[in-house]
Each structure stands twice: as C-alpha cells, then as structure tokens.
Motif scaffolding. Structure first.
Motif, short mmCIF file in Angstrom:
data_model
loop_
_atom_site.label_atom_id
_atom_site.label_comp_id
_atom_site.label_asym_id
_atom_site.label_seq_id
_atom_site.Cartn_x
_atom_site.Cartn_y
_atom_site.Cartn_z
N MET A 5 8.02 0.49 1.99
CA MET A 5 9.05 1.44 2.43
C MET A 5 9.72 2.12 1.24
O MET A 5 10.05 3.31 1.30
N CYS A 6 9.91 1.39 0.15
CA CYS A 6 10.46 2.00 -1.06
C CYS A 6 9.53 3.09 -1.58
O CYS A 6 10.00 4.13 -2.06
N ASP A 7 8.23 2.87 -1.47
CA ASP A 7 7.26 3.92 -1.84
C ASP A 7 7.41 5.13 -0.92
O ASP A 7 7.37 6.27 -1.38
N TRP A 8 7.57 4.89 0.38
CA TRP A 8 7.70 5.99 1.35
C TRP A 8 8.91 6.86 1.04
O TRP A 8 8.83 8.08 1.09
N ILE A 9 10.05 6.22 0.78
CA ILE A 9 11.28 6.99 0.58
C ILE A 9 11.43 7.47 -0.85
O ILE A 9 12.27 8.31 -1.14
N GLY A 10 10.60 6.93 -1.75
CA GLY A 10 10.58 7.43 -3.11
C GLY A 10 11.60 6.80 -4.04
O GLY A 10 11.81 7.31 -5.14
N THR A 11 12.23 5.72 -3.64
CA THR A 11 13.22 5.07 -4.50
C THR A 11 13.43 3.62 -4.10
O THR A 11 13.28 3.33 -2.92
N PRO A 12 13.76 2.75 -4.99
CA PRO A 12 13.66 2.91 -6.44
C PRO A 12 12.21 2.93 -6.89
O PRO A 12 11.35 2.30 -6.29
N GLN A 13 11.96 3.68 -7.94
CA GLN A 13 10.60 3.82 -8.45
C GLN A 13 10.14 2.52 -9.11
O GLN A 13 10.92 1.87 -9.80
N PRO A 14 8.89 2.13 -8.90
CA PRO A 14 8.39 0.93 -9.59
C PRO A 14 8.16 1.23 -11.06
O PRO A 14 7.85 2.36 -11.44
N THR A 15 8.34 0.21 -11.92
CA THR A 15 8.11 0.40 -13.35
C THR A 15 6.67 0.13 -13.75
O THR A 15 6.27 0.45 -14.86
N THR A 16 5.88 -0.48 -12.84
CA THR A 16 4.47 -0.74 -13.12
C THR A 16 3.64 -0.39 -11.90
O THR A 16 4.14 -0.39 -10.77
N GLU A 17 2.40 -0.10 -12.14
CA GLU A 17 1.46 0.16 -11.05
C GLU A 17 0.95 -1.18 -10.51
O GLU A 17 0.79 -2.13 -11.27
N PRO A 18 0.67 -1.26 -9.21
CA PRO A 18 0.13 -2.53 -8.68
C PRO A 18 -1.27 -2.80 -9.22
O PRO A 18 -2.03 -1.87 -9.51
N ARG A 19 -1.58 -4.09 -9.36
CA ARG A 19 -2.91 -4.48 -9.82
C ARG A 19 -3.70 -5.06 -8.66
O ARG A 19 -3.13 -5.55 -7.69
N PHE A 20 -5.04 -5.00 -8.80
CA PHE A 20 -5.92 -5.48 -7.75
C PHE A 20 -7.04 -6.31 -8.35
O PHE A 20 -7.26 -6.27 -9.56
N LEU A 21 -7.76 -7.01 -7.51
CA LEU A 21 -8.82 -7.89 -7.98
C LEU A 21 -10.04 -7.12 -8.47
O LEU A 21 -10.78 -7.60 -9.32
N ASN A 22 -10.25 -5.91 -7.92
CA ASN A 22 -11.36 -5.08 -8.41
C ASN A 22 -11.04 -3.60 -8.13
O ASN A 22 -10.08 -3.28 -7.44
N LYS A 23 -11.87 -2.71 -8.68
CA LYS A 23 -11.62 -1.26 -8.57
C LYS A 23 -11.73 -0.76 -7.14
O LYS A 23 -11.01 0.14 -6.72
N LYS A 24 -12.64 -1.36 -6.38
CA LYS A 24 -12.81 -0.95 -4.98
C LYS A 24 -11.53 -1.19 -4.18
O LYS A 24 -11.09 -0.33 -3.41
N MET A 25 -10.90 -2.34 -4.38
CA MET A 25 -9.65 -2.64 -3.69
C MET A 25 -8.55 -1.68 -4.11
O MET A 25 -7.74 -1.25 -3.28
N ALA A 26 -8.50 -1.32 -5.37
CA ALA A 26 -7.50 -0.37 -5.87
C ALA A 26 -7.67 0.99 -5.20
O ALA A 26 -6.70 1.62 -4.79
N LYS A 27 -8.93 1.45 -5.06
CA LYS A 27 -9.21 2.74 -4.41
C LYS A 27 -8.83 2.71 -2.92
O LYS A 27 -8.25 3.65 -2.41
N GLN A 28 -9.16 1.61 -2.25
CA GLN A 28 -8.82 1.48 -0.83
C GLN A 28 -7.31 1.49 -0.63
O GLN A 28 -6.80 2.13 0.29
#
Length: 172
Positions: free
Chosen positions: A63-86
């Motif tokens: 929901m914070c992503d939807w409303i645009g605040t507060p902004q995260p200081t890091t990008e989320p990590r995933f187990l592999n590139k395919k999961m990140a793309k999905q």
C-alpha cells in the motif's frame, strides 16, 4: 465492536492531509492464532483484506508503494531474476498513486462506515521504509492510546502476535 464515537475520531484524524501513510487496521476476527480483517487508508478507495500477520505486513508495504510514500531506501531482492520480473509486472498493474488534484479519495464518513464493523482497530503510521523494512508508530485501545514505536516490520509482527496470544476474547 468498537465504539462509534471512537471510530469517528480515528477516521476524522486519518483524513488530515499529512496522514497519507496512516493505515487503519480493522480486525474482524481470528481463525486459530491468525487475525483477519481489512486495512483502510484515505487515499485508497477500497479496503484491502488480509489474513494473518505476515499478509498484513506485506500488504502495508504494498500500500505504501501504491500511495507513493514513504519511499523505500532499497529495492526488494528476490531468489532469482524470473521472480524479480514477475514481481515487477504484478506491481505495475497495482500502482494507484493518488492524483494531486484529488487529495482525498475518501472522506471520514466513508472510512467510518467501513471501520464500524470491526471488532477492534489499530492505527499504524508508517514513517519510514529503510533497510528493506518499515518503521513507524502504533496506537490503539491495547496501547492505552499511547503511541508505541516500531523499528522494523519484524518488530511490528511481534507486537501484533503478542496481541493475538494475549487476547483470546478481550479485544477480539
């Protein structure tokens, strides 16, 4: 059920413009040790349902992503590139950042009518999203209307889990 006057005060407070990242957690019940209910925010037009504490925390972050605040200081990590793309594809479809012209999508009356069905409520103010987690404050009946700060999503989960363990029928 939560008292109507209490809900009206909470909802009026949520519709103040500096409360964009304030979420009203409406607990409707408990199945086993897991709470279920809805999350309300004055910038999101529909309640967001959750089942379990883990689901609640993930949806607060989303929901914070939807409303645009507060902004995260890091990008989320995933187990592999395919999961990140999905994840990126799913997230693109759900972005609902409010337009500046429509400061509030809901007024306190709409929020109050949705929240009045809750057995208990908890107000969570997410102030930061640092170090791949969230920080903020919680207030509600169980905190004796005092703000209690949390330093991470894990700490918030522990706080809510304690509510679940300690309250068989007192608050829910």
């Amino acid at each position: 059920m939560v008292k109507n006057e209490e809900i009206q005060d909470i909802c009026r407070g949520m519709t103040v413009t500096d409360r964009i990242s304030t979420m009203l957690i409406c607990f409707h019940g408990k199945e086993g040790e897991d709470f279920y209910g809805e999350i309300l925010n004055c910038y999101i037009d529909k309640p967001v349902c959750f089942f379990g504490i883990g689901d609640l925390i993930l949806k607060l972050d989303e929901m914070c992503d939807w409303i645009g605040t507060p902004q995260p200081t890091t990008e989320p990590r995933f187990l592999n590139k395919k999961m990140a793309k999905q994840y990126a594809l799913r997230s693109k479809k759900k972005i609902r950042i409010p337009e500046k012209a429509s400061i509030q999508l809901q007024n306190s009356t709409v929020l109050c009518s949705q929240a009045s069905r809750a057995k208990s409520t908890l107000l969570i103010k997410i102030e930061y999203r640092q170090n791949a987690s969230m920080q903020g404050r919680v207030i509600g009946k169980i905190t004796a209307q005092n703000y209690i700060s949390f330093r991470s999503a894990l700490e918030l989960m522990r706080m809510i889990k304690e509510i679940s363990i300690r309250t068989e029928s007192t608050y829910l």
